[in-house]
Design a protein around this motif. Structure first.
Motif, short mmCIF file in Angstrom:
data_model
loop_
_atom_site.label_atom_id
_atom_site.label_comp_id
_atom_site.label_asym_id
_atom_site.label_seq_id
_atom_site.Cartn_x
_atom_site.Cartn_y
_atom_site.Cartn_z
N ALA A 88 16.06 36.21 57.64
CA ALA A 88 14.99 37.10 58.09
C ALA A 88 15.26 37.55 59.52
O ALA A 88 15.89 36.85 60.31
N SER A 89 14.78 38.73 59.85
CA SER A 89 14.94 39.23 61.22
C SER A 89 13.73 40.07 61.59
O SER A 89 13.08 40.68 60.73
N LEU A 90 13.45 40.10 62.87
CA LEU A 90 12.37 40.92 63.42
C LEU A 90 13.01 41.99 64.30
O LEU A 90 13.79 41.67 65.20
N PHE A 110 11.28 32.20 69.88
CA PHE A 110 10.98 32.68 68.52
C PHE A 110 12.05 32.23 67.54
O PHE A 110 11.74 31.71 66.46
N GLU A 111 13.31 32.41 67.88
CA GLU A 111 14.39 32.07 66.96
C GLU A 111 14.47 30.56 66.73
O GLU A 111 14.79 30.11 65.62
N LYS A 112 14.14 29.78 67.76
CA LYS A 112 14.20 28.33 67.62
C LYS A 112 13.11 27.82 66.68
O LYS A 112 13.35 26.92 65.87
N SER A 117 15.94 35.74 63.17
CA SER A 117 16.63 36.33 64.31
C SER A 117 15.89 37.57 64.79
O SER A 117 15.07 38.14 64.07
N VAL A 118 16.17 37.97 66.02
CA VAL A 118 15.61 39.19 66.60
C VAL A 118 16.71 40.22 66.71
O VAL A 118 17.77 39.95 67.29
N ARG A 271 3.33 37.44 64.39
CA ARG A 271 2.45 36.46 65.03
C ARG A 271 3.26 35.43 65.80
O ARG A 271 2.91 35.07 66.94
N ARG A 272 4.36 34.95 65.22
CA ARG A 272 5.17 33.94 65.90
C ARG A 272 5.86 34.53 67.13
O ARG A 272 6.01 33.85 68.15
#
Length: 283
Positions: A88-90, A110-112, A117-118, A271-272
């Motif tokens: 998944a990625s944002l 966020f990734e942790k 991933s961003v 949200r995260r």
């Protein structure tokens, strides 16, 4: 009643800890809620899984076998979630110069915590990118509220600085008052700029405006001595252009930094990321 993952997590925690109170603390739930969950599991299976004494809680013979199978099932389930989340990625949109160290801390946090991933996407108009759904969330600076149905979260404020060409008469100044800006041609990024005529009351607005349509055009227009620009402090640290001179502004209102997103985007990831961003902004 159907058996759910929460029932397995509750039972394995109690069996591993040998105590309802310690297991409840580990799972961050109340002891009565944990007891009800384990009782529901036993009722659904029709067997007693735990022997409860005044000193300790231990699995029954059936409970020992069930514990072994439940731990394996939970391990497989958690592995499935982690493997899927890593895919998944944002998509984070930004127009220019992500704030440091906020951006790096937010992305790392966020990734942790999510395993996702961003993906960083540079765009001249983050709001338009949101409407076109080419990004999921965007960093936006400035005072203008985003149009509906976009949602916004204010993170913090940045200090404004003036910037001029090295050959400008202002280059010898180390300070400039906010009210003085209107006496100079003002170079404005009309798409993603944080400062423009709208930043002053109508009666004291600059009248000589030079318009550009992106950050690179804005930088080069200032360097060509066509006027002065106003930028957040981030640009002073991260735009080492040899033809530019930065000047501290007094009495200037700060620049709000916000996250903007659509309400029907990937809600859990958004949200995260908002949570990680707010934590980074307080650091």
């Amino acid at each position: 009643m159907e058996v759910e993952i929460r029932h397995l997590r509750a039972f394995t925690a109690v069996a591993r800890c040998g105590s309802f109170s310690r297991a409840a603390e580990e799972l961050s739930i109340t002891q009565p809620a944990l007891s009800r969950t384990v009782a529901q599991l036993e009722a659904a299976l029709g067997v007693r899984l735990l022997e409860r004494t005044s000193r300790r809680v231990e699995p029954t013979d059936v409970g020992e076998e069930f514990l072994h199978q439940a731990e394996g099932a939970l391990a497989s389930f958690d592995h499935l979630l982690a493997t899927t989340r890593r895919q998944a990625s944002l998509r984070l949109g930004f127009s220019w110069l992500l704030p440091a160290p906020w951006a790096q801390q937010s992305i790392k946090g966020f990734e942790k915590t999510t395993g996702a991933s961003v993906k960083l996407i540079r765009t001249d108009d983050p709001l338009q990118a949101l409407r076109r759904r080419t990004v999921d969330i965007a960093v936006v600076r400035g005072d203008e509220p985003p149009p509906q149905p976009l949602r916004t979260v204010r993170l913090y404020d940045e200090t404004r600085f003036a910037v001029c060409a090295r050959e400008s008469p202002l280059a010898g100044r180390d300070r400039l008052d906010w009210d003085e800006v209107r006496h100079w041609p003002l170079i404005v990024n009309t798409v993603s700029g944080t400062t423009g005529p709208w930043s002053w009351p109508p009666e004291s607005r600059p009248t000589d405006i030079v318009e550009t349509s992106n950050y690179d055009e804005w930088v080069e227009t200032v360097a060509a001595n066509r006027g002065i620009g106003i930028v957040p402090e981030t640009a002073r640290h991260r735009s080492p252009h040899p033809a530019l001179h930065f000047i501290a502004l007094t009495n200037a209102p700060p620049v709000p930094v916000r996250l903007v997103y659509l309400p029907d985007g990937p809600r859990a990831l958004i949200r995260r990321f908002v949570d990680a961003s707010l934590e980074a902004s307080r650091a």
